[in-house]
Design a protein around this motif. Structure first.
Motif, PDB file in Angstrom:
ATOM      1  N   ASP A  10      38.790  48.468  41.873  1.00  0.00           N
ATOM      2  CA  ASP A  10      39.351  47.487  42.704  1.00  0.00           C
ATOM      3  C   ASP A  10      38.944  46.020  42.383  1.00  0.00           C
ATOM      4  O   ASP A  10      37.589  45.773  42.223  1.00  0.00           O
ATOM      5  CB  ASP A  10      38.727  47.811  44.206  1.00  0.00           C
ATOM      6  CG  ASP A  10      39.667  47.148  45.474  1.00  0.00           C
ATOM      7  OD1 ASP A  10      39.410  45.888  45.399  1.00  0.00           O
ATOM      8  OD2 ASP A  10      40.304  47.843  46.036  1.00  0.00           O
ATOM      9  N   HIS A 242      44.409  43.629  42.697  1.00  0.00           N
ATOM     10  CA  HIS A 242      44.507  42.216  42.900  1.00  0.00           C
ATOM     11  C   HIS A 242      43.223  41.798  42.006  1.00  0.00           C
ATOM     12  O   HIS A 242      42.517  42.514  41.757  1.00  0.00           O
ATOM     13  CB  HIS A 242      44.239  41.747  44.176  1.00  0.00           C
ATOM     14  CG  HIS A 242      43.098  42.145  44.871  1.00  0.00           C
ATOM     15  ND1 HIS A 242      41.589  41.821  44.652  1.00  0.00           N
ATOM     16  CD2 HIS A 242      42.693  43.389  45.854  1.00  0.00           C
ATOM     17  CE1 HIS A 242      40.909  42.594  45.480  1.00  0.00           C
ATOM     18  NE2 HIS A 242      41.486  43.520  46.155  1.00  0.00           N
ATOM     19  N   HIS A 364      40.096  36.898  47.830  1.00  0.00           N
ATOM     20  CA  HIS A 364      41.567  37.118  47.385  1.00  0.00           C
ATOM     21  C   HIS A 364      42.307  37.190  48.598  1.00  0.00           C
ATOM     22  O   HIS A 364      42.059  37.047  49.768  1.00  0.00           O
ATOM     23  CB  HIS A 364      41.670  38.403  46.555  1.00  0.00           C
ATOM     24  CG  HIS A 364      40.947  39.553  47.018  1.00  0.00           C
ATOM     25  ND1 HIS A 364      41.814  40.441  48.035  1.00  0.00           N
ATOM     26  CD2 HIS A 364      39.560  40.079  47.190  1.00  0.00           C
ATOM     27  CE1 HIS A 364      40.901  41.402  48.384  1.00  0.00           C
ATOM     28  NE2 HIS A 364      39.685  41.202  47.889  1.00  0.00           N
TER      29      HIS A 364
HETATM   30 ZN   LIG Z   1      41.074  45.178  46.494  1.00  0.00          ZN
END
Ligand SMILES: [Zn+2]
Length: 420
Positions: A10, A242, A364
């Motif tokens: 992640d 991301h 993000h």
């Molecule tokens: Zn994430």
């Protein structure tokens, strides 16, 4: 046996993969096909991407619009944190459906099944299978088919730390890959995202986290090699959801709208502005639609926006005006290096009360360059070892790619299979 194994690191930025910090990922690039123009969704946030990963569809189709969002309930716009374990169950009660399109867990139910081990937010984990077709393991609760809760030693009782990530990976390898052997085995690690939110990108402690996450990835690669030696036809996908930007400023969008006379108060339901880090969704109640043009002009005039997307243009970023969504904002960004030479800053939206901000650390959610720089590498039949594809790809392409390998129909998805 045809199988798919997916490992998600992640928040891992594509440009931070290196021989020094992530040697297993760097080595993997020699045997996998890399996707050099891979992007995230918008918002570039884990819950949104999880739903897109699971369904092969954009947020316009699956309806999980942001990491936080609003739902129209009994004539009122109500704020929700989509990371809450009950969010999609609540959404089903309000709108008649959890996600609006089928998940891979549902499609694979009669075709070998899906097992997920996840160490991110509960809402993101459950977005893979909100209606209980496969198995989802998460520290907040693990569920089997029918959303039957898994109790005792079968549950996943780990912490959100290095030891927890390692324990989850070891159990995933032994139990899921070797013993239970589902058609789709998915390991979604919470790192490096969790640490990147609380430490400067590129700092020594951050690079140590990258090495730990990379070591867990190496455990899965080694296991897949053994499965292949035993004759399994494994499609191995490594990716992130991301990237991250360094937070340079925090903007209180709600307060600015109130000060400008465009929202009545923090508590008012005329305009609701749930945030996803470096992006924000702006919902305007239909009774107050007359404010829309003024709000659009105000937002576009601010020095803290990169882009204001009005309702008529939401399709261009994979969104739709569901639930009276009127604007989506990506906050201001730049390409400058931080103190450790890692490029890209963004402004962060002030989060809901009780949640922390991240000045100087990672965040993000928006459309800026580095938060839209996740990685994707695929190793298996139909993918060129060491090859680099420059065609645009995004998380919606992963489900059709997996289903093609498993020879299961993938009709109705927005994405396309990536096998050449
Ligand atoms: Zn994430």
């Amino acid at each position: 046996m045809r199988r798919a194994v997916v490992v998600v690191l992640d928040g891992m930025r594509r440009d931070l993969i290196s021989d020094e910090s992530t040697p297993a990922l760097a080595r993997f690039a020699a045997r996998a096909q890399s996707f050099a123009a891979h992007r995230s969704m918008f918002p570039s946030a884990t819950r949104v991407v999880s739903a897109s990963f699971a369904t092969g569809c954009t947020p316009a189709r699956h309806e999980l619009q942001g990491n936080s969002l609003a739902l129209m309930e009994n004539g009122r716009l109500v704020y929700h944190d989509a990371g809450h374990p009950e969010f999609l169950q609540h959404k089903r009660r309000v709108t008649g459906r959890s996600l609006a399109v089928p998940t891979m867990a549902e499609r694979l139910g009669p075709h070998g099944g899906m097992i997920l081990f996840s160490n991110v937010s509960p809402g993101a984990a459950y977005a893979h299978d909100p209606d209980g077709h496969g198995h989802v393991y998460h520290r907040a609760g693990s569920f089997g088919p029918g959303r039957k809760r898994i109790e005792g030693a079968g549950a996943l009782k780990i912490a959100q730390d290095a030891a927890g990530e390692r324990a989850m990976t070891v159990r995933f390898v032994e139990e899921v890959l070797f013993d239970r052997r589902p058609a789709l085995a998915l390991l979604w690690m919470g790192e490096p995202d969790a640490s990147q939110h609380v430490m400067p990108l590129g700092s020594p402690q951050h690079l140590a986290v990258l090495r730990q996450a990379d070591a867990n990835f190496a455990r899965v690669v080694e296991a897949v090699d053994r499965l292949r030696d035993k004759g399994d036809d494994v499609l191995l996908i490594a990716c992130s959801d991301h990237g991250h930007q360094t937070v340079s400023r925090v903007v209180d969008i709600e307060a600015e709208l109130i000060a400008a006379g465009l929202k009545d108060s923090r508590e008012s339901g005329d305009v609701v502005t749930p945030t996803s880090g470096t992006s924000t969704l702006v919902y305007i109640h239909p009774d107050h639609a007359a404010k829309t043009d003024d709000i659009g002009a105000f937002l576009s005039s601010r020095d803290w926006v990169d882009r204001v997307v009005p309702a008529a243009e939401l399709a261009s970023v994979g969104q739709a005006p569901h639930q009276s969504l009127a604007f989506a904002i990506s906050l201001k960004s730049d390409d400058e290096p931080n103190a450790f030479g890692v490029r890209g800053h963004s402004y962060e939206s002030r989060p809901a009360p009780g949640k922390t901000t991240h000045e100087g650390c990672g965040q993000h959610g928006g459309l800026a360059r580095y938060e839209q720089m996740p990685f994707l590498m695929i190793d298996g039949a139909g993918f060129a070892a060491g090859g680099v594809s420059i065609a645009p790809t995004s998380p919606i392409d992963i489900a059709p790619t997996i289903l093609a390998h498993l020879e299961v129909p993938a009709e109705g998805m927005d994405g396309r299979g990536l096998r050449t």
